[in-house]
Motif scaffolding. Structure first.
Motif, short mmCIF file in Angstrom:
data_model
loop_
_atom_site.label_atom_id
_atom_site.label_comp_id
_atom_site.label_asym_id
_atom_site.label_seq_id
_atom_site.Cartn_x
_atom_site.Cartn_y
_atom_site.Cartn_z
N UNK A 228 31.80 9.83 77.04
CA UNK A 228 32.65 10.56 76.09
C UNK A 228 34.07 10.01 76.13
N UNK A 229 34.56 9.72 77.34
CA UNK A 229 35.91 9.16 77.51
C UNK A 229 36.05 7.80 76.84
N UNK A 230 35.04 6.96 77.04
CA UNK A 230 35.06 5.64 76.39
C UNK A 230 34.99 5.80 74.87
N UNK B 88 28.15 0.20 77.08
CA UNK B 88 27.61 0.14 78.44
C UNK B 88 27.41 1.54 79.03
N UNK B 89 28.43 2.41 78.82
CA UNK B 89 28.32 3.77 79.38
C UNK B 89 27.25 4.57 78.66
N UNK B 90 27.02 4.28 77.38
CA UNK B 90 25.94 4.95 76.63
C UNK B 90 24.58 4.56 77.22
N UNK B 91 24.46 3.26 77.53
CA UNK B 91 23.22 2.77 78.15
C UNK B 91 23.05 3.41 79.53
N UNK B 92 24.17 3.54 80.25
CA UNK B 92 24.14 4.12 81.60
C UNK B 92 23.66 5.57 81.56
N UNK B 93 24.27 6.36 80.66
CA UNK B 93 23.91 7.79 80.60
C UNK B 93 22.49 7.97 80.04
N UNK C 243 37.72 5.33 69.63
CA UNK C 243 38.24 5.88 68.36
C UNK C 243 39.73 5.58 68.23
N UNK C 244 40.47 5.82 69.32
CA UNK C 244 41.93 5.57 69.29
C UNK C 244 42.21 4.07 69.08
#
Lengths: 63, 135
Positions: free
Chosen positions: B54-56, B26-31, B61-62
């Motif tokens: 980047x935070x998401x 979602x954040x990738x789509x947002x940015x 990854x974690x």
């Protein structure tokens, strides 16, 4: 690696799912070990050994 | 059959992975689209959205590492095999694709999205093959 898991399970009258739960793996893992498609880790071999109160050599034989 | 603690932890790890992955997508789509359609090029918001993504991504990854660590040993083996195949195909396929672009063997640009799709499809096929092999 050969193993007597299926025989021991039958002797204890437990299902693959019961054994899987007892040693904290999936039923598929127990099935794969029984069919000798997958060799368990030392940790899992010890858990199985403890569960059946047998030595590792009594359950697994290196072929 | 009684569900034990190990299975509950596995489900929890999977839910966390789903959360972070969904958030990352979602954040990738947002940015990607927000700058053009939502805040019309405002650089401050673009930077905020970028760092949110980047935070998401870091969270994903974690969460993925925790998910893999929580799998049982057969699932781990299937996953590691699939990751090895996907990485190999990604590197070899990616570089070959790049060479094809540089040498004009293909009539379009070698986009990173093609590589991501190739790795994802390879990974999924390898997972299914692995599951069938140990069935």
């Amino acid at each position: 690696m050969k193993n007597r898991l299926k025989i021991l399970r039958a002797e204890h009258n437990i299902t693959q799912a019961d054994l899987a739960n007892a040693v904290e793996v999936s039923r598929q893992t127990i099935n794969a070990i029984e069919k000798e498609k997958f060799d368990p880790s030392l940790d899992l071999a010890f858990k199985l050994s403890k569960y059946f109160s047998k030595s590792i050599e009594e359950i697994f034989q290196y072929k | 059959m009684k569900t034990n603690e190990w299975q509950l932890q596995k489900k929890k790890n999977l839910k966390r992975l789903a959360f972070w992955t969904f958030g990352w997508v979602l954040s990738l789509a947002l940015v990607t689209f927000g700058s053009q359609f939502l805040w019309e090029g405002n650089q401050v918001i673009t930077y905020l959205a970028f760092f949110l993504n980047l935070g998401f991504g870091i969270g994903m990854i974690i969460a993925n590492r925790n998910h893999i660590n929580g799998l049982d040993e057969l699932d781990k083996k299937i996953t590691f095999d699939a990751m090895a195949i996907a990485l190999g195909v990604g590197v070899i396929g990616g570089l070959s694709f790049s060479v094809m672009d540089i040498t004009d063997m293909i009539g379009f640009d070698a986009e990173i999205s093609f590589l991501v799709i190739l790795i994802s499809i390879t990974y999924m096929i390898a997972i299914v093959t692995g599951k069938l092999r140990y069935k």
